[in-house]
Design an enzyme around this catalytic site. Sequence first.
Site, mmCIF file in Angstrom:
data_model
loop_
_atom_site.group_PDB
_atom_site.id
_atom_site.type_symbol
_atom_site.label_atom_id
_atom_site.label_comp_id
_atom_site.label_asym_id
_atom_site.label_seq_id
_atom_site.Cartn_x
_atom_site.Cartn_y
_atom_site.Cartn_z
ATOM 1 N N VAL A 61 0.812 -1.232 0.000
ATOM 2 C CA VAL A 61 0.000 0.000 0.000
ATOM 3 C C VAL A 61 0.840 1.275 0.000
ATOM 4 O O VAL A 61 0.308 2.360 -0.241
ATOM 5 C CB VAL A 61 -1.000 0.063 1.202
ATOM 6 C CG1 VAL A 61 -2.061 -1.016 1.103
ATOM 7 C CG2 VAL A 61 -0.286 0.031 2.541
ATOM 8 N N TYR A 152 1.745 6.117 15.843
ATOM 9 C CA TYR A 152 0.484 5.386 15.659
ATOM 10 C C TYR A 152 -0.710 6.334 15.845
ATOM 11 O O TYR A 152 -1.599 6.418 14.989
ATOM 12 C CB TYR A 152 0.404 4.210 16.634
ATOM 13 C CG TYR A 152 -0.759 3.291 16.332
ATOM 14 C CD1 TYR A 152 -0.730 2.440 15.235
ATOM 15 C CD2 TYR A 152 -1.912 3.306 17.121
ATOM 16 C CE1 TYR A 152 -1.805 1.610 14.932
ATOM 17 C CE2 TYR A 152 -2.987 2.481 16.830
ATOM 18 C CZ TYR A 152 -2.928 1.635 15.733
ATOM 19 O OH TYR A 152 -4.002 0.825 15.428
ATOM 20 N N THR A 187 -5.393 -9.832 17.750
ATOM 21 C CA THR A 187 -4.921 -10.245 16.423
ATOM 22 C C THR A 187 -3.399 -10.403 16.536
ATOM 23 O O THR A 187 -2.810 -10.034 17.564
ATOM 24 C CB THR A 187 -5.229 -9.157 15.374
ATOM 25 O OG1 THR A 187 -4.455 -8.001 15.719
ATOM 26 C CG2 THR A 187 -6.700 -8.797 15.326
HETATM 27 N N1 LIG Z 1 -5.560 -5.347 16.587
HETATM 28 C C1 LIG Z 1 -5.990 -4.262 17.197
HETATM 29 O O1 LIG Z 1 -6.164 -4.241 18.422
HETATM 30 C C2 LIG Z 1 -6.305 -3.026 16.397
HETATM 31 C C3 LIG Z 1 -6.999 -1.998 17.047
HETATM 32 C C4 LIG Z 1 -7.325 -0.841 16.335
HETATM 33 C C5 LIG Z 1 -6.956 -0.725 15.013
HETATM 34 N N2 LIG Z 1 -6.265 -1.735 14.412
HETATM 35 C C6 LIG Z 1 -5.904 -1.548 13.013
HETATM 36 O O2 LIG Z 1 -6.422 -2.614 12.250
HETATM 37 C C7 LIG Z 1 -5.614 -2.800 11.094
HETATM 38 C C8 LIG Z 1 -5.262 -4.264 10.982
HETATM 39 O O3 LIG Z 1 -4.586 -4.634 12.162
HETATM 40 P P1 LIG Z 1 -4.466 -6.154 12.629
HETATM 41 O O4 LIG Z 1 -4.537 -6.145 14.083
HETATM 42 O O5 LIG Z 1 -5.383 -6.990 11.839
HETATM 43 O O6 LIG Z 1 -2.938 -6.411 12.213
HETATM 44 P P2 LIG Z 1 -2.210 -7.677 11.548
HETATM 45 O O7 LIG Z 1 -0.759 -7.416 11.755
HETATM 46 O O8 LIG Z 1 -2.813 -8.942 12.016
HETATM 47 O O9 LIG Z 1 -2.555 -7.510 9.988
HETATM 48 C C9 LIG Z 1 -2.086 -6.438 9.231
HETATM 49 C C10 LIG Z 1 -1.974 -6.875 7.774
HETATM 50 O O10 LIG Z 1 -1.543 -5.737 7.006
HETATM 51 C C11 LIG Z 1 -0.548 -6.184 6.082
HETATM 52 N N3 LIG Z 1 0.321 -5.077 5.714
HETATM 53 C C12 LIG Z 1 1.181 -4.403 6.512
HETATM 54 N N4 LIG Z 1 1.848 -3.491 5.789
HETATM 55 C C13 LIG Z 1 1.391 -3.577 4.519
HETATM 56 C C14 LIG Z 1 1.708 -2.899 3.309
HETATM 57 N N5 LIG Z 1 2.648 -1.947 3.272
HETATM 58 N N6 LIG Z 1 1.025 -3.231 2.189
HETATM 59 C C15 LIG Z 1 0.084 -4.218 2.201
HETATM 60 N N7 LIG Z 1 -0.238 -4.916 3.318
HETATM 61 C C16 LIG Z 1 0.414 -4.593 4.455
HETATM 62 C C17 LIG Z 1 0.208 -7.272 6.840
HETATM 63 O O11 LIG Z 1 0.930 -8.119 5.942
HETATM 64 C C18 LIG Z 1 -0.930 -7.997 7.563
HETATM 65 O O12 LIG Z 1 -1.481 -9.028 6.766
HETATM 66 C C19 LIG Z 1 -4.417 -1.863 11.243
HETATM 67 O O13 LIG Z 1 -4.653 -0.700 10.477
HETATM 68 C C20 LIG Z 1 -4.418 -1.538 12.716
HETATM 69 O O14 LIG Z 1 -3.857 -0.291 12.998
HETATM 70 C C21 LIG Z 1 -5.931 -2.888 15.065
#
Ligand SMILES: NC(=O)c1ccc[n+]([C@@H]2O[C@H](COP(=O)([O-])OP(=O)(O)OC[C@H]3O[C@@H](n4cnc5c(N)ncnc54)[C@H](O)[C@@H]3O)[C@@H](O)[C@H]2O)c1
Length: 251
Positions: A61, A152, A187
């Site tokens: 991305v 973040y 996650t």
């Molecule tokens: N887990 C939480 O508690 C939480 C809370 C609030 C927000 N979020 C947000 O949710 C989203 C997903 O988080 P998650 O917990 O599922 O994380 P995760 O690490 O399980 O998954 C993230 C995915 O994004 C992909 N990714 C990372 N950089 C990338 C890039 N440059 N291009 C394409 N793909 C890329 C990774 O390969 C991975 O598959 C994030 O934006 C995170 O900030 C997560």
Amino acid sequence: MSGQADLAGRNVLVTGGCSGLGLAMAQTFRRAGARVAVFDRTIPGGFAASHPDFLLIDGDVTDPASVRDGFGKAQSAFGRLDAVIANAGVSQNKPTLDLDFAEWRRVMSINLDGAFLTCHEAGRLMAASGGGSIILTASMYGVVAAPERLGYCVSKSGTVMMTKALAIEWAQLGIRVNAIAPGYVRTPFVEELVEQGRLDLAKLEKRTPMGRLITPEEVADAACFLISDSARAITGQIIGIDGGWTAYGYL
Ligand SMILES: NC(=O)c1ccc[n+]([C@@H]2O[C@H](COP(=O)([O-])OP(=O)(O)OC[C@H]3O[C@@H](n4cnc5c(N)ncnc54)[C@H](O)[C@@H]3O)[C@@H](O)[C@H]2O)c1
């Protein structure tokens, strides 16, 4: 709500869809009848075999050419894109005095530039095809602040404003833009911080009015609603899915 929103005939692309919240959303959309493209820079071995229903797109991305190429593949395979989830993101968890510029740039590049490039490409295609729905995965830390997460929090607050600014600019094009703002969800993203001793699960549960963490499926259900026709008048909104965390202001 799971399975109730009807996405039959819809085409959806999810960035960061191979893990965590992105994968849960992709699976929920599929169950609701949508065709789903998963765009990720890390496609785990065996993922294609275990998820034969997804159109898998290997892409980054942060790279404009990669995003354009990936969206092109989804558009050619599906004919049009009805919904796009700008979900790929990384954490950054370190005292700000120890944070170097490269680490700051990395989180800005993935969380903010990546969200921009994804929305920009989605908007371009949807404007040409008569509309659609975009969701940005923000965070409760785009709305309230936490220490030692400067990059973040700033990147996620950027996605909150991106949501509102795009929603008002693109409403007349039939494009709805909303954000989901999850609290802590178990996650790989959170597991890594727990393993590093940077997160205490018991404390997080105690701090959450509901007394527990959020599940990926609960986030996915909210996203499913937001891209469905049931949410047809909703745009520019930041939907907290945090068990009451951001509403809580007592001790
Ligand atoms: N887990 C939480 O508690 C939480 C809370 C609030 C927000 N979020 C947000 O949710 C989203 C997903 O988080 P998650 O917990 O599922 O994380 P995760 O690490 O399980 O998954 C993230 C995915 O994004 C992909 N990714 C990372 N950089 C990338 C890039 N440059 N291009 C394409 N793909 C890329 C990774 O390969 C991975 O598959 C994030 O934006 C995170 O900030 C997560």
